[in-house]
Scaffold this motif. Structure first.
Motif, short mmCIF file in Angstrom:
data_model
loop_
_atom_site.label_atom_id
_atom_site.label_comp_id
_atom_site.label_asym_id
_atom_site.label_seq_id
_atom_site.Cartn_x
_atom_site.Cartn_y
_atom_site.Cartn_z
N ALA A 35 0.84 -1.21 0.00
CA ALA A 35 0.00 0.00 0.00
C ALA A 35 0.87 1.25 0.00
N ALA A 36 1.94 1.22 0.80
CA ALA A 36 2.81 2.40 0.87
C ALA A 36 3.49 2.65 -0.46
N SER A 37 4.00 1.56 -1.06
CA SER A 37 4.73 1.79 -2.32
C SER A 37 3.77 2.18 -3.44
N ALA A 264 -6.58 5.84 0.50
CA ALA A 264 -7.13 5.18 -0.69
C ALA A 264 -6.34 3.93 -1.04
N SER A 265 -5.01 4.05 -1.00
CA SER A 265 -4.17 2.93 -1.38
C SER A 265 -4.35 1.76 -0.41
N LEU A 270 -6.65 -3.59 1.04
CA LEU A 270 -7.50 -4.39 1.93
C LEU A 270 -8.60 -5.07 1.12
N VAL A 271 -9.26 -4.28 0.27
CA VAL A 271 -10.34 -4.85 -0.54
C VAL A 271 -9.78 -5.95 -1.43
N ARG A 272 -8.59 -5.71 -1.99
CA ARG A 272 -7.99 -6.70 -2.87
C ARG A 272 -7.74 -8.02 -2.14
N LEU A 287 -13.53 -3.32 -7.94
CA LEU A 287 -12.80 -2.12 -8.31
C LEU A 287 -13.66 -1.20 -9.18
N GLY A 288 -14.29 -1.80 -10.20
CA GLY A 288 -15.11 -1.02 -11.12
C GLY A 288 -16.28 -0.37 -10.41
#
Lengths: 330, 249, 324
Positions: A35-37, A264-265, A270-272, A287-288
């Motif tokens: 997420a950070a990167s 957001a990232s 998390l969702v992924r 995502l869509g």
């Protein structure tokens, strides 16, 4: 809110996050690292979006950073994580310096299409370059830090987490200062009306090019971080759907707040991971739907949830305007 | 003395439409010139040509003796010509003060700063002074998207003034301003503008404004200049009465 | 310097006796490239035609277009498999797959435009681009949920038109049939736009939606129709190619990028431009496959990038100035 946006206070927050890594469970740690990167490259897209241009080809610089670092690491044995991030940033930045001035003449969908085309040129070339492993790519070794080799996976993960959080955190602090600066304000002006900016004696193209190079530096560094985490690179780094995901993070965040990019990232990661775990093959569906909802209900991104409220409160009530509203129709 | 603006044999066509037909005009420093003419007579084209937005098909444009006919709007602005727009061209999401700050930033000779805050004390004060001159102080911190058309028009003019231009072109400064406020608005504009810029050219449809504020009137008709002189003389001209002012008022 | 000579596969050439120094391509290879290029160009043209029409009328660059190509391919594969399982003749399957793909795309297209896109009209063109990107993502997974992730082969119609040979070159008839089909599609669209009343109305909307609306044109209907029609072309092309390929995830993202390149090269919104763009891309791809295989992918995007740099409005569009 104001006090938290002082650079030193922000530095404190970044360090607190690093320490938090000590107590996070292993799976959260790697998720937070990704997420950070990803935030770093998305932050670059946000920087560029403040001039009104969306790049659908940040994968170009992401791959440039990743491949640059991977090649240098494998040929010269340069394994230090901090040096690798810098090399990534330089690779992205140099490419950005070449492309930025050329591309800054374009706006709107042409800008998006041209960035996309350029990233696909690189993708096409990488897929067919057998010396770089073609579409399979190649592996790189574990990064070190200041001469220390990390054999314990837990320690290695923490090191990567720290480097990612600090690199992205520093970029975030720089971006916060930059957004409030003279150049930052003029960038927003370019977004709103580039012709008027020209009429005020400022080159709108130059402003776009500067922001483009910043975005390229961030993307290159992010590519390096991503390479360290995966210890593998392949042309997928440059493919347009990779860029598309970063655009997604940037849109979700909006262009008003740096913190929103990290939120957001993280939300995306998390969702992924949850959708991978419980609902295979629905990741893009989520995502869509998410993207549509954001565009519909939060057109300025999640960052507008706190910044616009902020803005309203420092406005004094001006007297009702006395002039007529009608515009002449010529 | 070299005139501020000298235009010679200026031509511009859009297909079959002649927008500038062999225009030759010389404007000395300190003059307040009003451009009048029906819609499509070539007033805005003239402004667009002088500011470099349009390139002339032929002819010379000189600012203080220096050829500017081939320059871009940016270079023309840097050389000292500013303009306001018929439809205000603002940065709609920014506040009035921020709009003017962008204009002030544009006047700097050094590259823009990455670190120095846009709203630094001195810059903000400069912006407030400019806004104040046009009576806009109260609107400084409101996004221009919330402002009425007439107020936007004035913000647009404040931005054009930031550079202290040698020549200021105002495209219909009072259109969109209510009839009662026209004169007070124009009073402010002329007063403020005289402080910052010596020479003013303004496009105007309201003949009362023209007679009151202009030293000289140029009447346009299908790309040509029908009459040129003091307001009283030009407005009494038979051709001008027939083709420009007519019974329309 | 030794001259470089490229030969078609299996072709040999007599040793250099000095007589062919200036010949760089053998005749066979040249023919191969032209025919392969035209085959490639034909189905790409049909996809790009839909994309450019939608852009022309709605001013939307539709990323989801690739998703409809894939949808068409999947529907065709299903229909063909179904017909084959029932023992029905492949010709019937061929006709049915085209009709089914076109019909589904039309229906979904109208629903998508009325139900979703409409909400975003008037927003920035980049926002609309993102909306179509979201739809693209949705379609990706919806096709995976319906058809799974394993490749589907539905090659029965591929043998319908036999084989054709030109001298030493052999071609599958089906591939060659694609060329007239593409030409017919292009002519039909061109004729429809330029010679029918509906076409004139659509052209009027393309030119100026506000004035058309004030003249009583039902803009909404034109938008819905044009959008659905464009998607139908994508699905139709997907169905046409389905027997040639293995239908699997990832089709849509490759195809959309290719058709972007075509419409950008030709000029967004231009039918003639799409044709020229498709031929250029088809030939470039065929040429690089045979001469410079390493360049197969990037040559196309390179052309696109170069065209954008030199003529951003494309080969067939005129730039419009902004009014101030």
């Amino acid at each position: 809110m104001k006090a938290l946006s002082h650079p030193l206070a922000m530095l404190g927050i970044v360090l607190a996050f690093v320490l938090l890594g000590r107590v996070l469970p292993a799976w959260t740690l790697s998720l937070a690292t990704v997420a950070a990167s990803n935030s770093l490259i998305a932050l670059g897209i946000v920087v560029l979006a403040r001039t009104g241009n969306v790049s659908f080809g940040q994968g170009l610089f992401y791959a440039a950073g990743g491949y640059g670092v991977a090649l240098i690491a494998n040929s010269f044995g340069l394994t230090d994580a901090v040096v690798q991030v810098m090399i990534g940033a330089v690779c992205g930045g140099l490419l950005g310096l070449i492309i930025g001035p050329l591309i800054s003449r374009y706006t709107g969908i042409f800008f998006g299409m041209l960035t996309l085309a350029l990233s696909m040129v690189l993708y096409g070339a990488l897929v067919k370059t057998t010396a770089l492993g073609g579409s399979d790519g190649f592996n790189v070794g574990r990064p070190t830090l200041f001469g220390n080799v990390f054999t314990d996976p837990r320690e290695a993960d923490f090191m990567l987490y720290s480097v990612s959080v600090i690199a992205t955190g520093l970029a975030g602090i720089a971006a916060t200062v930059y957004f409030r600066s003279e150049l930052g304000l003029v960038s927003l002006a370019v977004r709103a009306n580039n012709l008027r900016v020209e009429y005020l004696g400022v080159s709108a193209n130059r402003i776009v090019a500067i922001n483009f190079v910043i975005a390229a530096v961030f993307a290159g560094a992010s590519g390096a971080l991503s390479l360290m985490a995966q210890r593998h690179i392949d042309p997928q780094f440059a493919y347009w759907t990779t860029s598309g995901e970063f655009v997604f993070v940037a849109i979700l965040a909006g262009y008003q707040s740096v913190a929103a990019v990290f939120v957001a990232s993280l939300a995306l990661e998390l969702v992924r991971s949850f959708s991978n775990l419980y609902l295979p093959n629905t990741w893009q569906l989520v995502l869509g739907a998410f993207l549509l909802a954001v565009i519909l209900f939060l057109p300025r991104g999640i960052g507008s949830l706190w910044t616009s409220a902020n803005r309203k409160s420092d406005q004094p009530d001006a007297p009702a305007p006395g002039a007529a509203v009608t515009e002449p129709a010529e | 003395m070299t005139p501020v603006l000298a235009v010679e044999g200026l031509n511009k066509r859009f297909g079959a439409v002649v927008a500038a037909d062999n225009l030759t005009i010389s404007i000395p420093a300190g003059q307040k010139v009003s451009l009048i003419g029906a819609n499509g007579a070539g007033k805005t084209t003239f402004v667009n040509l002088v500011t470099g937005y349009l390139k002339p098909d032929s002819g010379k444009i000189e600012l203080e003796g220096r050829a500017i006919g081939k320059q871009s709007p940016r270079d023309v602005a840097r050389l000292g010509i500013s303009r306001s727009f018929q439809i205000p061209q603002l940065f709609i999401e920014l506040t009035a003060a921020e709009n003017v700050i962008v204009a002030i930033s544009g006047t700097k000779a050094v590259p823009l700063s990455f670190t120095s805050p846009a709203e630094a004390q001195d810059r903000r004060e400069q912006a407030l002074v400019l806004l104040d001159r046009l009576g806009l102080r109260a609107y400084a911190d409101r996004p221009v998207s919330e402002l009425a058309g007439g107020v936007r028009k004035l913000v647009d003019i404040a931005m054009a003034m930031a550079r202290r231009p040698h020549l200021l072109l105002l495209d219909e400064p009072t259109s969109g301003v209510s009839a009662e406020e026209k004169f007070s608005t124009m009073d402010r504009v002329i007063q403020a503008v005289t402080k910052e810029a010596g020479t003013i050219v303004f496009v105007e449809h309201d003949m009362d404004i023209v007679t009151r504020y202009a030293d000289r009137v140029l009447a346009f008709y299908s790309g040509r200049i029908l009459a040129d002189g003091e307001p009283d003389v030009v407005l009494k001209d038979a051709d001008v009465r027939r083709y420009v002012t007519g019974g329309a008022r | 310097m030794e001259p470089v000579i490229w030969l078609a596969k299996g072709e040999t050439m007599a040793p250099n006796d000095g007589s062919w120094k200036r010949v760089f391509l053998s005749m066979n290879l040249f023919l191969t490239i032209v025919i392969d290029g035209l085959i490639e160009a034909s189905w790409l043209f049909v996809v790009a035609l839909g994309l450019t029409l939608v852009f022309g009328v709605l001013k939307i660059l539709n990323i989801a277009h690739g998703g409809f190509y894939a949808l068409g391919a999947y529907i065709a594969a299903t229909v063909v498999t179904l017909f084959a399982a029932k023992g029905l003749p492949p010709a019937l399957g061929f006709a049915a797959m085209l009709l089914a793909a076109a019909f589904v795309a039309l229906a979904v297209g109208v629903m998508l435009e009325r139900g979703l896109l409409k909400m975003f009209y008037g927003r920035d063109e980049v926002v609309l681009l993102l909306v179509t990107y979201a739809v693209f993502l949705l379609l990706e997974d919806i096709t995976k949920l319906i058809w799974g992730v394993n490749p589907i082969l539905a090659t029965q119609p591929y043998e319908l038109f036999g084989n054709v040979s030109f001298g030493k070159l052999f071609y599958v008839g089906y591939d060659l049939v694609l060329i007239p089909v593409a030409i017919a599609s292009g002519l039909a669209v061109w004729f429809g736009l330029n010679r029918t009343v509906t076409g004139k109305i659509v052209s009027a909307v393309i030119h100026n939606p506000e004035i058309s609306a004030s003249m009583g044109v039902k803009i909404n209907r034109i938008y819905a129709f044009a959008f659905a029609f464009g998607l139908m072309l994508a699905a139709f092309a997907g169905a046409l190619t389905a027997p040639k390929i293995s239908v699997q995830p990832g089709l849509s993202s490759d195809v959309i990028i290719l058709s972007f390149a075509i419409v950008v090269i030709g000029g967004l919104g231009s039918v003639e431009g799409a044709a020229v763009g498709a031929i250029l891309v088809g030939l470039a791809r065929a040429a690089s496959v045979h001469i410079f295989p390493q360049g197969e992918l990037f040559v196309i995007y390179l052309i696109m990038a170069v065209v954008l740099m030199i003529r951003p409005e494309g080969l067939f569009q005129r730039e419009t100035a902004r009014r101030i």
